[in-house]
Enzyme design. Structure first.
Site, mmCIF file in Angstrom:
data_model
loop_
_atom_site.group_PDB
_atom_site.id
_atom_site.type_symbol
_atom_site.label_atom_id
_atom_site.label_comp_id
_atom_site.label_asym_id
_atom_site.label_seq_id
_atom_site.Cartn_x
_atom_site.Cartn_y
_atom_site.Cartn_z
ATOM 1 C CG ASP A 9 3.854 9.503 -4.675
ATOM 2 O OD1 ASP A 9 4.529 8.809 -5.604
ATOM 3 O OD2 ASP A 9 4.348 9.692 -3.316
ATOM 4 C CG HIS A 73 -0.508 6.804 3.115
ATOM 5 N ND1 HIS A 73 -0.011 6.888 4.587
ATOM 6 C CD2 HIS A 73 0.497 6.994 2.204
ATOM 7 C CE1 HIS A 73 1.125 7.182 4.400
ATOM 8 N NE2 HIS A 73 1.584 7.262 2.937
ATOM 9 C CE LYS A 98 7.498 8.074 -3.775
ATOM 10 N NZ LYS A 98 6.510 8.509 -2.403
ATOM 11 C CB CYS A 149 6.175 12.782 -2.774
ATOM 12 S SG CYS A 149 5.836 11.944 -1.263
#
Length: 198
Positions: A9, A73, A98, A149
């Site tokens: 991410d 976001h 994801k 994450c």
């Protein structure tokens, strides 16, 4: 042992100036790119995950609690959901998306993101089976955020049987004060947490 680098991410919305910025996010992106340039041959595969939200339900909120709900976001297809510019020219083996229609923290919830395919397609291969098909037995986890994450991905990687290492200098946290407790839990789950060096 075949090793993969999982870049979690590293997207503009999670870096300074983004919708849900993590302090140090831009520096992490730069450091990951430099690390790959130096150690590319250490990895059999390098992959990224991206938050890629279409309609994630109550994951988005106008009054977020920053635990289960968050400001809007990484909306699929927007500049904030793209890979960070520092990684745009890095040779990567696959991208995984994801969180299209529900909250998703772990990279092991992510499916192959084909830039030419329907962005709502949920039929892409999941990260875990993709890694196993490539013969990967060990993963290094880097990216954003260390306490969300990255953490979730590392727990799932270890649970799936991968030898798992978090390279802490290549991560940044939303709440750094929580990292000692998180690292203790990760180590208890069999995850190696590298704080300095290799």
């Amino acid at each position: 042992m075949s090793r993969a680098l999982l870049i979690i991410d590293v997207q503009p919305d999670f870096c300074e100036g983004g919708a849900l910025a993590v302090t140090g996010g831009n520096a992490v992106a730069t450091a990951i790119a430099a690390d790959i340039a130096e150690r590319r041959e250490s990895y059999s595969a390098i992959v990224t995950t991206q938050d890629w939200h279409i309609e994630p339900g109550d994951h988005f909120s106008d009054t977020p609690d920053f635990i289960d709900s968050w400001p809007v976001h990484c909306v699929a297809g927007t500049p904030g959901a793209a890979l960070h510019p520092q990684l745009a020219e890095v040779p990567l083996d696959a991208h995984f998306a994801k969180g299209r229609f529900a909250a998703a923290y772990s990279g092991f919830e992510a499916r192959v993101l084909d830039p030419l395919a329907d962005k709502a397609d949920e039929s892409g291969e999941l990260l875990g089976p993709w890694l196993k098909a490539k013969g990967i037995t060990s993963v290094d986890v880097v990216g954003l955020a260390a306490d969300h994450c990255v953490k979730a991905t590392a727990f799932d990687a270890a649970d799936a049987g991968f030898t798992t290492t978090i390279i802490s200098p290549l991560t940044a946290a939303v709440s750094p004060e929580n990292l000692p407790t998180i690292r203790e839990a990760l180590r208890a789950a069999g995850v190696t947490v590298l704080s300095l060096g290799r």
